[in-house]
Design a protein around this motif. Structure first.
Motif, mmCIF file in Angstrom:
data_model
loop_
_atom_site.group_PDB
_atom_site.id
_atom_site.type_symbol
_atom_site.label_atom_id
_atom_site.label_comp_id
_atom_site.label_asym_id
_atom_site.label_seq_id
_atom_site.Cartn_x
_atom_site.Cartn_y
_atom_site.Cartn_z
ATOM 1 N N HIS A 235 -15.294 37.203 -40.235
ATOM 2 C CA HIS A 235 -14.986 35.960 -40.949
ATOM 3 C C HIS A 235 -14.692 34.832 -39.952
ATOM 4 O O HIS A 235 -13.776 34.027 -40.135
ATOM 5 C CB HIS A 235 -13.786 36.149 -41.889
ATOM 6 N N THR A 236 -15.483 34.773 -38.884
ATOM 7 C CA THR A 236 -15.213 33.807 -37.817
ATOM 8 C C THR A 236 -15.367 32.360 -38.276
ATOM 9 O O THR A 236 -14.771 31.455 -37.683
ATOM 10 C CB THR A 236 -16.146 34.060 -36.620
ATOM 11 N N ASP A 237 -16.133 32.134 -39.332
ATOM 12 C CA ASP A 237 -16.301 30.772 -39.832
ATOM 13 C C ASP A 237 -15.044 30.260 -40.518
ATOM 14 O O ASP A 237 -14.859 29.055 -40.679
ATOM 15 C CB ASP A 237 -17.495 30.697 -40.796
ATOM 16 N N ARG A 238 -14.148 31.185 -40.902
ATOM 17 C CA ARG A 238 -12.938 30.788 -41.618
ATOM 18 C C ARG A 238 -11.660 31.056 -40.833
ATOM 19 O O ARG A 238 -10.654 30.375 -41.021
ATOM 20 C CB ARG A 238 -12.858 31.517 -42.957
ATOM 21 N N LEU A 239 -11.674 32.078 -39.977
ATOM 22 C CA LEU A 239 -10.444 32.501 -39.314
ATOM 23 C C LEU A 239 -10.375 32.123 -37.843
ATOM 24 O O LEU A 239 -9.282 32.101 -37.266
ATOM 25 C CB LEU A 239 -10.275 34.026 -39.448
ATOM 26 N N GLY A 240 -11.506 31.859 -37.214
ATOM 27 C CA GLY A 240 -11.505 31.557 -35.788
ATOM 28 C C GLY A 240 -12.529 32.395 -35.059
ATOM 29 O O GLY A 240 -13.016 33.409 -35.575
ATOM 30 N N THR A 241 -12.855 31.979 -33.858
ATOM 31 C CA THR A 241 -13.939 32.626 -33.123
ATOM 32 C C THR A 241 -13.455 33.525 -31.999
ATOM 33 O O THR A 241 -14.257 34.094 -31.273
ATOM 34 C CB THR A 241 -14.878 31.556 -32.522
ATOM 35 N N THR A 242 -12.135 33.666 -31.844
ATOM 36 C CA THR A 242 -11.565 34.576 -30.842
ATOM 37 C C THR A 242 -10.499 35.430 -31.505
ATOM 38 O O THR A 242 -9.927 35.035 -32.530
ATOM 39 C CB THR A 242 -10.922 33.802 -29.675
ATOM 40 N N PRO A 243 -10.203 36.602 -30.934
ATOM 41 C CA PRO A 243 -9.116 37.417 -31.491
ATOM 42 C C PRO A 243 -7.798 36.656 -31.568
ATOM 43 O O PRO A 243 -7.029 36.829 -32.530
ATOM 44 C CB PRO A 243 -9.031 38.599 -30.521
ATOM 45 N N ALA A 244 -7.522 35.792 -30.607
ATOM 46 C CA ALA A 244 -6.270 35.026 -30.616
ATOM 47 C C ALA A 244 -6.223 34.065 -31.798
ATOM 48 O O ALA A 244 -5.191 33.941 -32.482
ATOM 49 C CB ALA A 244 -6.112 34.259 -29.304
ATOM 50 N N GLU A 245 -7.334 33.372 -32.063
ATOM 51 C CA GLU A 245 -7.375 32.442 -33.195
ATOM 52 C C GLU A 245 -7.214 33.190 -34.520
ATOM 53 O O GLU A 245 -6.483 32.744 -35.414
ATOM 54 C CB GLU A 245 -8.680 31.659 -33.183
ATOM 55 N N ILE A 246 -7.895 34.315 -34.629
ATOM 56 C CA ILE A 246 -7.793 35.117 -35.848
ATOM 57 C C ILE A 246 -6.368 35.647 -36.014
ATOM 58 O O ILE A 246 -5.806 35.649 -37.118
ATOM 59 C CB ILE A 246 -8.824 36.266 -35.816
ATOM 60 N N ALA A 247 -5.753 36.078 -34.909
ATOM 61 C CA ALA A 247 -4.372 36.564 -34.957
ATOM 62 C C ALA A 247 -3.423 35.473 -35.420
ATOM 63 O O ALA A 247 -2.436 35.737 -36.118
ATOM 64 C CB ALA A 247 -3.957 37.091 -33.592
ATOM 65 N N GLY A 248 -3.729 34.226 -35.044
ATOM 66 C CA GLY A 248 -2.890 33.119 -35.484
ATOM 67 C C GLY A 248 -2.844 33.007 -36.989
ATOM 68 O O GLY A 248 -1.779 32.771 -37.586
ATOM 69 N N GLU A 249 -3.989 33.166 -37.641
ATOM 70 C CA GLU A 249 -4.028 33.137 -39.105
ATOM 71 C C GLU A 249 -3.324 34.353 -39.697
ATOM 72 O O GLU A 249 -2.548 34.250 -40.643
ATOM 73 C CB GLU A 249 -5.478 33.085 -39.593
ATOM 74 N N LYS A 250 -3.586 35.510 -39.132
ATOM 75 C CA LYS A 250 -3.042 36.744 -39.689
ATOM 76 C C LYS A 250 -1.531 36.868 -39.462
ATOM 77 O O LYS A 250 -0.849 37.559 -40.220
ATOM 78 C CB LYS A 250 -3.780 37.953 -39.101
ATOM 79 N N SER A 251 -1.008 36.193 -38.443
ATOM 80 C CA SER A 251 0.429 36.284 -38.165
ATOM 81 C C SER A 251 1.274 35.656 -39.266
ATOM 82 O O SER A 251 2.496 35.826 -39.283
ATOM 83 C CB SER A 251 0.747 35.606 -36.828
ATOM 84 N N GLY A 252 0.636 34.956 -40.173
ATOM 85 C CA GLY A 252 1.365 34.336 -41.276
ATOM 86 C C GLY A 252 2.071 35.314 -42.195
ATOM 87 O O GLY A 252 2.954 34.925 -42.965
ATOM 88 N N VAL A 253 1.703 36.590 -42.124
ATOM 89 C CA VAL A 253 2.384 37.574 -42.984
ATOM 90 C C VAL A 253 3.735 37.997 -42.407
ATOM 91 O O VAL A 253 4.505 38.684 -43.070
ATOM 92 C CB VAL A 253 1.513 38.835 -43.214
ATOM 93 N N ILE A 254 4.020 37.622 -41.162
ATOM 94 C CA ILE A 254 5.282 38.004 -40.519
ATOM 95 C C ILE A 254 6.373 37.048 -40.973
ATOM 96 O O ILE A 254 6.327 35.850 -40.676
ATOM 97 C CB ILE A 254 5.149 37.985 -38.981
ATOM 98 N N LYS A 255 7.336 37.558 -41.692
ATOM 99 C CA LYS A 255 8.391 36.737 -42.276
ATOM 100 C C LYS A 255 9.700 36.888 -41.506
ATOM 101 O O LYS A 255 9.879 37.811 -40.720
ATOM 102 C CB LYS A 255 8.579 37.125 -43.744
#
Length: 507
Positions: A235-255
């Motif tokens: 889903h690089t078109d929506r989440l980012g083109t590197t693991p770090a960018e994708i991790a930035g989106e996914k880290s939102g679940v950490i409360k």
């Protein structure tokens, strides 16, 4: 030494046992968990243990099937899962008018790129083994939309799915009228799941994100445990083109103040997750550091594991799933459940080993290196990106001794198809390219052109219809002489796998 689980300290309660009596018996446990378990045991004493069913068939009752199809059609008329307006505004509005059902129970929230659904199923099985009522929300489904919402390890009954939809429908329409965009297919299903869990009621919800994390519709919960499975490019078109960018989106679940169970990650992705954890004062447990797979051996029908959890070592665990990736998923799931019970941070103990063994031995994960036919052996795997394909290729090579493997591949058009094919190239003697029935499917001729570049023209066969592709692959696998013992792997998409499962009589 492991503590005995509460159910080992006394006989199973009689249906007439009172809630208060059960709480009193749990004197050595955390008070909140004692209350949760008491409610669960009271309900189970009257209703009995749930019967697991991984992939349900269509309803046998004609009227129920008709009503379910009507709901499916209404949901399909909304924005699909691949058309997104990144925001939690609409789902938050729905939760508000529904009375915040997602706050009626604790939850474990799972993000990552691969392994989310298998990990969710393992977490669910472990919690069930400790007599907690569970709700599980996963996506996408293999065959039936009802798979997405599970109660106590079984997909929600069609009748209850329909009732839940009808119950929230007026509120969905109210929110639709107030927002610039209508609620999407996934947002409505998420609302249904949260409402169904509150209505059950469940003791804990196991929730898989749909995509990303920060703006995913599921992210209106405040989970005490956040799980991050391996992150890779998808889903690089929506989440980012590197693991770090994708991790930035996914880290939102950490409360705030949560515990993060972090699977092995690319270095840059791990750094992003750790930074987010520090920002919100979350505790992090890392695979390979605080927990992990100590040993694994191939066994008939799966693998035998020794896992190191947050509370100690767990030996002789049989997992009826194939592949090293599933062993790592098991370690993540175990640690997530330990964290949910406060083990590692608040308590220095381990969970009951017999319960752990029983739970893992019961795990099913349809469409994940799933054997659906013998003579020849046909295996299904829902790998749809290069990392998933590599894990599947390694798993099938390790667990099966095929003399020759035929691939049946149908992918979605928005994936890294070349990367997926390159991961499978070393293990496929021949490949039959095809397409599933959805609009998202990659055109078979486009797929064939890429496959020829990867495999060479003489190893590629084109069959536009999936049923013809299966027949062609099985025919190739049935060839005698030097090719005896050949197998077939159907892969490329969850949808392709689900449709193949139905065609092969597993629906």
């Amino acid at each position: 030494m492991s503590e005995p689980r509460p159910s080992d300290r006394h006989d199973a309660p009689d249906p007439d046992d009172t809630f208060e009596e059960i709480v009193d018996e749990a004197t050595q446990r955390d008070p909140d968990l004692a209350v949760i378990e008491a409610g669960s045991r009271t309900l189970r004493a009257h209703s009995g243990q749930p019967q697991g069913e991984a992939v349900p068939a269509r309803p046998a009752d004609t009227e129920t099937d008709k009503a379910l199809r009507a709901v499916e059609q209404e949901l399909a008329g909304r924005w699909g899962e691949t058309k997104l307006e990144p925001s939690v505004t609409r789902i938050a509005a729905l939760m508000d008018v529904l009375g915040e059902p997602q706050r009626a129970y604790p939850s474990i929230h799972i993000t990552g790129t691969n392994g989310k659904t298998s990990t969710a199923r393992m977490i669910e099985a472990l919690l069930n083994a400790f007599e907690l009522r569970t709700g599980r929300y996963t996506s996408p489904h293999v065959q039936s939309i009802t798979e997405r919402i599970s109660l106590d390890g079984s997909p929600i009954e069609p009748e209850r799915f329909i009732e839940t939809y009808e119950d929230i429908k007026p509120y969905v329409e109210m929110v639709d009228a107030q927002q610039p965009y209508r609620l999407s297919f996934f947002e409505v299903l998420t609302g249904m799941a949260y409402a169904a869990f509150a209505d059950a009621p469940v003791d804990v919800a196991v929730v898989e994100v749909g995509m990303g994390g920060t703006w995913d519709a599921t992210n209106v919960i405040d989970s005490t445990v956040a799980v991050v499975t391996p992150i890779s490019l998808d889903h690089t078109d929506r989440l980012g083109t590197t693991p770090a960018e994708i991790a930035g989106e996914k880290s939102g679940v950490i409360k705030q103040g949560a515990t993060v169970i972090l699977a092995q990650q690319p270095v840059d992705a791990a750094q992003v997750m750790l930074k987010k954890a520090v920002e919100v004062d979350a505790t992090v447990a890392r695979e390979g550091m605080e927990f992990g797979v100590t040993s694994r051996e191939i066994a008939v029908g799966g693998q035998l594991l020794t896992l190191r959890g947050l509370g100690g070592e767990y030996t002789d665990i049989f997992l009826p799933l194939y592949g090293a990736h599933q062993a790592h998923n098991a370690a993540v799931a175990l640690s997530a459940v330990e964290a949910f019970f406060g083990i590692g941070a608040e308590q220095a103990r381990s969970l009951d080993i017999d319960a752990i063994r029983k739970a893992f031995a019961s795990v099913l994960s349809p469409g994940r290196l799933e054997v659906v036919r013998s003579s020849p052996t046909v295996v299904l795997d829902a790998a749809h990106n290069p990392a998933g394909a590599k894990a599947a290729a390694d798993g099938i090579s390790e667990a099966f001794s095929f003399s020759r493997l035929i691939g049946v591949v149908g992918t979605s058009g928005d994936k890294d198809v070349r990367g997926l094919l390159e991961a499978f190239e070393p293990i496929f003697a021949e490949i039959v390219v095809t397409q599933n029935s959805t609009a998202r499917a990659m055109d078979v001729d486009e797929l064939a052109a890429i496959a020829v570049e990867v495999f060479g023209d003489d190893r590629v066969q084109v069959e536009p219809r999936l049923d013809d592709a299966l027949e062609a692959a099985i025919t190739l696998a049935e060839e005698e002489d030097e090719y005896a013992g050949a197998g077939v792997l159907v892969t490329g998409s969850v949808i392709t796998v689900g449709e193949a499962r139905l065609l092969l009589g597993r629906g």
